[in-house]
Write an enzyme that holds these catalytic residues in place. Structure first.
Site, short mmCIF file in Angstrom:
data_model
loop_
_atom_site.label_atom_id
_atom_site.label_comp_id
_atom_site.label_asym_id
_atom_site.label_seq_id
_atom_site.Cartn_x
_atom_site.Cartn_y
_atom_site.Cartn_z
CG HIS A 1 -0.40 0.05 2.51
ND1 HIS A 1 0.08 -1.05 3.15
CD2 HIS A 1 -0.19 1.09 3.34
CE1 HIS A 1 0.57 -0.69 4.32
NE2 HIS A 1 0.42 0.60 4.46
CE LYS B 1 1.60 4.85 3.31
NZ LYS B 1 0.39 5.21 4.03
CG HIS C 1 6.02 -0.89 3.23
ND1 HIS C 1 5.03 -1.35 2.39
CD2 HIS C 1 5.61 -1.23 4.49
CE1 HIS C 1 4.07 -1.93 3.10
NE2 HIS C 1 4.40 -1.87 4.36
N1 LIG Z 1 -4.79 -4.69 9.75
C1 LIG Z 1 -4.01 -3.96 8.99
O1 LIG Z 1 -3.92 -2.74 9.12
C2 LIG Z 1 -3.17 -4.61 7.91
C3 LIG Z 1 -2.28 -3.81 7.17
C4 LIG Z 1 -1.54 -4.39 6.14
C5 LIG Z 1 -1.68 -5.74 5.89
N2 LIG Z 1 -2.54 -6.51 6.64
C6 LIG Z 1 -2.67 -7.93 6.31
O2 LIG Z 1 -4.02 -8.23 5.99
C7 LIG Z 1 -4.35 -9.53 6.42
C8 LIG Z 1 -5.54 -9.46 7.39
O3 LIG Z 1 -5.15 -8.67 8.49
P1 LIG Z 1 -6.18 -8.25 9.64
O4 LIG Z 1 -5.44 -7.32 10.52
O5 LIG Z 1 -7.46 -7.83 9.07
O6 LIG Z 1 -6.37 -9.66 10.42
P2 LIG Z 1 -7.50 -10.03 11.45
O7 LIG Z 1 -8.08 -8.85 12.12
O8 LIG Z 1 -6.93 -11.12 12.30
O9 LIG Z 1 -8.64 -10.64 10.53
C9 LIG Z 1 -8.53 -11.92 9.95
C10 LIG Z 1 -9.80 -12.21 9.20
O10 LIG Z 1 -9.72 -13.54 8.69
C11 LIG Z 1 -10.91 -14.22 9.06
N3 LIG Z 1 -10.69 -15.64 9.24
C12 LIG Z 1 -9.67 -16.25 9.88
N4 LIG Z 1 -9.83 -17.58 9.81
C13 LIG Z 1 -10.98 -17.79 9.11
C14 LIG Z 1 -11.67 -18.94 8.69
N5 LIG Z 1 -11.21 -20.15 8.98
N6 LIG Z 1 -12.79 -18.79 7.97
C15 LIG Z 1 -13.29 -17.56 7.67
N7 LIG Z 1 -12.67 -16.42 8.03
C16 LIG Z 1 -11.53 -16.56 8.74
C17 LIG Z 1 -11.29 -13.60 10.36
O11 LIG Z 1 -12.62 -13.92 10.65
P3 LIG Z 1 -13.15 -14.02 12.17
O12 LIG Z 1 -13.59 -12.64 12.49
O13 LIG Z 1 -14.25 -14.95 12.10
O14 LIG Z 1 -12.00 -14.50 13.02
C18 LIG Z 1 -11.05 -12.14 10.05
O15 LIG Z 1 -12.08 -11.65 9.23
C19 LIG Z 1 -3.07 -10.10 7.05
O16 LIG Z 1 -2.35 -10.79 6.06
C20 LIG Z 1 -2.31 -8.85 7.46
O17 LIG Z 1 -0.92 -9.06 7.52
C21 LIG Z 1 -3.29 -5.96 7.64
#
Ligand SMILES: NC(=O)c1ccc[n+]([C@@H]2O[C@H](COP(=O)([O-])OP(=O)(O)OC[C@H]3O[C@@H](n4cnc5c(N)ncnc54)[C@H](OP(=O)(O)O)[C@@H]3O)[C@@H](O)[C@H]2O)c1
Length: 499
Positions: free
Chosen positions: A184, A188, A246
């Site tokens: 991402h 920017k 990045h």
């Molecule tokens: N958060 C950020 O700002 C950010 C920034 C850059 C990159 N990322 C990347 O984006 C990805 C997601 O990050 P996140 O922070 O959003 O993670 P998160 O909050 O842990 O969310 C994970 C998601 O996956 C779902 N999930 C996990 N196991 C599942 C299953 N067996 N069946 C259906 N759904 C399932 C979870 O559902 P439940 O709610 O049911 O557990 C939740 O919706 C990761 O690879 C992370 O490194 C995140």
């Protein structure tokens, strides 16, 4: 607006991870912003996939507060209502193969004649990319259909091997050129501006080379620690989390040759060509050209804890939360120009900046200060330029002055500037992959990190501890001092500098 913005105005997005932090904080607000500015495809729907027992209605209620808190526009009822009509919730556990049949049925109902461009988005842990892709294929979904796109969140694997495994599976399920890997930072505003500053100004384009540039610095500092991501971060560290993607991406835009044209292919080719030439110092020199650190408590604050006391972090962890590294790009344009990159958590301020320091001039018997071009990426966006003029008065002497353009200080710019995820989603719907990473680049960067990780113990690279909310390890400053240089920052630029 609207009309012919996209090749296919009929698009169906299938969002895995629809109850996760990324979806709530970034993706839903970005989609709402696109709705608000009439930049969604005319016939757009998103199927949100999660395990939690929402209905579409209860999901809409939940998402309202996230959009309110994170979108750049206030919610207006009419837009929100129109947006809700496009958002449907689908409950499923993606690890259970039986769930993919009902998913196929639902997609067939939403898109009975298979005319929609289906945009899959994996906002889930990379450990789940392969299983989802394979089960989609087994269910007859996403089988090399030239219309289907897949957007993959960062990190793309944990290392070269896992990244290669993921890529291999994705490339059998999706058309390779339809795989959009997110970094991402590429979306920017000011990172995009690097190319405009370089190539739309003869005064910079003409001197953007080793004859005039003394050194390049790329810094990305955060004030936050690992927060709730201890589990992920403790086996990742700053080098994999920030440098692999990045910082190397930014470095490529700063140092690459001008792309043949503006197409995604040409931009990726130019980036790849320079990234393949990035070198870190070899042998013992690496020991003094790479500083890694880990944050400890701040002396004067009781509200923080050391990295080793963070949740889900090993109490003896040797994971780096800070890295500063001297690099070189082995191209005719930049050979022997040091490129210093650094990134750290729990630093004294949040800022991402690119500093180009030009060589010193000698005039009228006086050594002038270096001209400095500073591109401020975040949180403030702008361009600062320091240069020399004659001090007013009879006596001849030089003084250093500056021009400072603050893009984000202008209200209209703040409101009109799409955020990174908004730009990325729009680009994907428009089938423009220039803001995404190609596999060649991801693979090259993983190889670079593997080579570096292999050399670190051999060259006795130490882990230094630094106080939270400070400058990072003092050794990073000494690294530049040994080269007769310093990090370009407020105290170097002087009191007038506006961060
Ligand atoms: N958060 C950020 O700002 C950010 C920034 C850059 C990159 N990322 C990347 O984006 C990805 C997601 O990050 P996140 O922070 O959003 O993670 P998160 O909050 O842990 O969310 C994970 C998601 O996956 C779902 N999930 C996990 N196991 C599942 C299953 N067996 N069946 C259906 N759904 C399932 C979870 O559902 P439940 O709610 O049911 O557990 C939740 O919706 C990761 O690879 C992370 O490194 C995140």
């Amino acid at each position: 607006m609207n009309g012919q913005l996209f090749n296919n105005e009929n698009q169906l997005m299938i969002l895995f991870g629809g109850t996760g932090d990324l979806t709530f904080r970034k993706l839903l607000p970005a989609l709402y912003n696109l709705q608000k500015t009439d930049r969604l495809p005319t016939r757009f729907r998103v199927l949100i996939i999660g395990r939690r027992p929402y209905t579409s209605e209860s999901y809409h209620e939940q998402m309202r507060s996230w959009i309110e808190g994170n979108a750049r526009f206030r919610i207006d009822e009419e837009s929100y209502q129109r947006f809700c009509e496009k958002v449907e919730y689908f409950q499923m556990d993606f690890n259970v193969p039986d769930g993919y049949g009902p998913l196929r049925e639902r997609l067939n109902t939403l898109d009975p004649d298979r005319s929609a461009q289906r945009v899959y988005y994996f906002a889930v842990s990379p450990a789940s990319f392969v299983v989802i892709a394979q089960d989609l294929a087994k269910a007859g979904l996403a089988t090399q259909n030239p219309q289907d796109l897949i957007i993959i969140e960062k990190p793309f694997g944990d290392d070269l091997q896992t990244a290669s495994e993921i890529n291999e599976v994705l490339e059998t399920v999706f058309v390779p050129s339809n795989i959009y890997r997110i970094d991402h930072y590429l979306a920017k505003e000011m990172v995009q501006n690097v190319l405009a500053i370089r190539f739309a100004n003869v005064i910079f384009e003409g001197i953007w080379n080793r004859d005039y540039i003394d050194n390049i610095q790329i810094s990305a500092a955060e004030t936050v620690g690992v927060e709730t991501r201890g589990n992920y971060y403790d086996h990742t560290g700053a080098i994999k989390d920030m440098v692999q993607n990045h910082l190397l991406q930014i470095l490529s835009l700063v140092t690459m040759e001008k792309p043949l044209d503006e197409s995604a292919r040409s931009i990726h080719d130019a980036q790849y060509a320079v990234l393949a030439k990035v070198r870190f110092p070899q042998g013992e020199e690496l020991g003094s050209s790479l500083v890694v650190g880990q944050y400890t408590v701040a002396r004067e604050s009781e509200e923080n804890r050391s990295y080793r006391h963070e949740e889900k972090v090993d109490s003896q962890s040797m994971t780096e939360t800070y890295a500063a590294l001297k690099l070189e790009v082995d191209t005719p344009r930049f050979k022997d120009v040091p490129i210093y990159i650094r990134t750290g958590k729990r630093m004294h301020k949040r800022s991402t900046e690119i500093a180009i320091t030009f060589k010193k001039s000698f005039y009228h018997g006086e050594q002038a200060k270096n001209d400095v071009l500073l591109i401020k990426v975040q949180p403030d966006e702008g361009v600062y330029f320091r240069f020399n003029i004659k001090k007013p008065g009879q006596e001849y002497s030089l003084q250093s002055v500056f021009m400072d353009f603050c893009q984000s200080c202008i209200y209209e710019n703040r409101i009109n500037t799409p955020e990174a995820y908004e730009r990325l989603l729009f680009a994907a719907f428009a089938e423009d992959s220039s803001l995404f990473t190609s596999w060649d680049i991801a693979k090259n960067n993983w190889q670079f990190i593997e080579d570096l990780n292999r050399e670190m113990p051999r060259q006795n690279v130490q882990l230094y501890f630094y106080e939270s909310f400070d400058d990072g390890p003092v050794q990073a400053r000494e690294m530049l001092e040994r080269d007769g240089r310093e990090w370009v920052e407020e105290k170097v630029l002087g009191d007038d500098f506006q961060a």
